[in-house]
Design an enzyme around this catalytic site. Structure first.
Site, PDB file in Angstrom:
ATOM      1  N   ASP A  57      40.207  42.274  41.450  1.00 30.98           N
ATOM      2  CA  ASP A  57      40.180  43.557  40.752  1.00 30.98           C
ATOM      3  C   ASP A  57      41.613  44.074  40.656  1.00 30.98           C
ATOM      4  O   ASP A  57      42.258  44.327  41.673  1.00 30.98           O
ATOM      5  CB  ASP A  57      39.309  44.548  41.531  1.00 30.98           C
ATOM      6  CG  ASP A  57      39.006  45.815  40.743  1.00 30.98           C
ATOM      7  OD1 ASP A  57      39.369  45.871  39.551  1.00 30.98           O
ATOM      8  OD2 ASP A  57      38.402  46.736  41.322  1.00 30.98           O
ATOM      9  N   ASP A  85      39.953  43.772  33.570  1.00 29.09           N
ATOM     10  CA  ASP A  85      40.746  43.773  34.801  1.00 29.09           C
ATOM     11  C   ASP A  85      40.015  43.276  36.040  1.00 29.09           C
ATOM     12  O   ASP A  85      40.503  43.454  37.163  1.00 29.09           O
ATOM     13  CB  ASP A  85      41.290  45.181  35.071  1.00 29.09           C
ATOM     14  CG  ASP A  85      40.186  46.201  35.301  1.00 29.09           C
ATOM     15  OD1 ASP A  85      39.029  45.915  34.947  1.00 29.09           O
ATOM     16  OD2 ASP A  85      40.487  47.284  35.838  1.00 29.09           O
ATOM     17  N   GLU A  86      38.879  42.633  35.868  1.00 30.99           N
ATOM     18  CA  GLU A  86      38.203  42.088  37.049  1.00 30.99           C
ATOM     19  C   GLU A  86      37.375  40.864  36.682  1.00 30.99           C
ATOM     20  O   GLU A  86      36.909  40.722  35.553  1.00 30.99           O
ATOM     21  CB  GLU A  86      37.327  43.137  37.735  1.00 30.99           C
ATOM     22  CG  GLU A  86      36.137  43.582  36.929  1.00 30.99           C
ATOM     23  CD  GLU A  86      35.159  44.425  37.738  1.00 30.99           C
ATOM     24  OE1 GLU A  86      34.808  44.021  38.871  1.00 30.99           O
ATOM     25  OE2 GLU A  86      34.736  45.477  37.233  1.00 30.99           O
TER      26      GLU A  86
END
Length: 356
Positions: free
Chosen positions: A10, A105-106
């Site tokens: 993350d 973003d993860e």
């Protein structure tokens, strides 16, 4: 049966961190990224400095302005975020094809096949975080465990720029002490309903039997029962088959010195060879990409009769491609080397030295 090893990566306050990277004057400031207040926008990401004022994602920008009137408000640049996300996902897929992106973003990564006695999952997670920083100058937090639920939980426990491992020796203690609102998937509404039934911690959830949870929460009850026990059988679902492996770097200043650029191409060729080794692939195309100081992107590719995988082979072709592309009068800001048209190859067993 081999025990699964899952990593959840993350990125830390991703949009705000990108803005701080691209505008160093914002570092250490309360940065709020999102739509404009006058257009009823919402906060996409807030830096930790902004969160100290109570600003958080999904909050109306008008409310954020009231809480943090002296904050630095930045309009979202999604094209930039998508470009950086692409670089990050490329790094993930250089380690494993089993990558399940959840957002820009993860992502979850199944690295079970990479783990060795001398190469634990936590070490691989740190190498991935290192690679992300080298390429993007951004930090990421990682969680490592034997299933997706616990890996995601772990990634949020030591932010920013942290690594947490949840394993059989600590899972029960962690879950029992956890605030019920910190369980992944438990939102405000669920938390409120749980409080109505005197469920405040993981221990309280654990003490409820499965039938009672199903009665209270319907079909979700079985999932909650399993979460309290750290059970999750969901697999990492790869989003696509990997077709290429590449590495690129942005120079700190624009460069038109052949020696400097060729040294970087040599380095990138080595990195690409390492990543091919990790996923046990070789390739039949080599591409060199250049981004000029004017942000113009140009590239050239060569197709091969036989697949290659070594640093020397990749560099020799990349060297020729670069010479075909270069213009001595035009400085460049980025150089990239990619090997494509991948196919399976026989490789030795990996050791920790393949990742250093």
């Amino acid at each position: 049966m081999t025990e699964r090893r899952i990593i959840h990566i993350d990125m830390d306050y991703f949009f705000a961190q990108v803005e701080m990277r691209d505008n160093p004057k914002l570092k250490g400031k309360p940065v709020i990224v999102g739509g404009k207040a006058s257009h009823r926008g919402v906060v996409s990401t807030a830096s930790y400095e902004a969160r100290a004022y109570g600003v958080h994602s999904a909050m109306p920008m008008t409310q954020a302005h009231k809480l943090c009137p002296n904050g630095y408000y930045v309009t979202s640049r999604f094209d930039t975020y998508r470009e950086v996300s692409g670089q990050i996902m490329k790094i993930f897929r250089s380690y494993t094809e089993l990558v399940e992106p959840m957002s820009l973003d993860e992502a979850y990564l199944d690295i079970t096949h990479l783990v060795r006695p001398d190469l634990p999952a936590s070490t691989i997670a740190n190498y991935i975080r290192r690679d992300i920083y080298e390429v993007t100058r951004l930090t990421a937090s990682a969680g490592v465990s034997y299933n997706k639920f616990l890996a995601k939980l772990a990634s949020g426990m030591n932010k920013p720029n942290g690594l947490t491992v949840i394993d059989y020796n600590n899972v029960h203690e962690i879950l029992m002490q956890l605030d019920i609102g910190d369980f992944p998937g438990v939102g405000k509404a669920s938390k409120k309903k749980m409080h109505q039934h005197h469920i405040y911690t993981g221990q309280d959830l654990y003490n409820k039997d499965e039938f009672e949870l199903i009665r209270l929460f319907g079909k979700r009850g079985r999932g909650l029962y399993n979460k309290a026990r750290g059970i999750d059988h969901n697999e990492v679902k790869a989003s696509r088959v990997r077709k290429s492996v590449g590495t690129e770097r942005t120079f700190s200043t624009d460069v038109n010195d052949d020696d400097v650029i060729l040294r970087k191409i040599r380095e990138l060729s080595g990195k690409t060879a390492e990543r091919l080794n990790k996923i046990q692939k070789s390739g039949k195309t080599v591409t060199v990409k250049i981004k000029t100081y004017q942000y113009e992107t140009i590239s050239k590719q060569k197709s091969l009769r036989d697949p290659i995988r070594t640093e020397t082979d990749i560099y020799n072709i990349a060297y020729t491609l670069y010479n075909d592309l270069k213009d001595p009068e035009i400085p460049i800001r980025l150089i990239g080397v990619t090997v494509g048209s991948l196919e399976q190859s026989d490789f030795k067993n990996l050791t920790i030295y393949d990742f250093i």
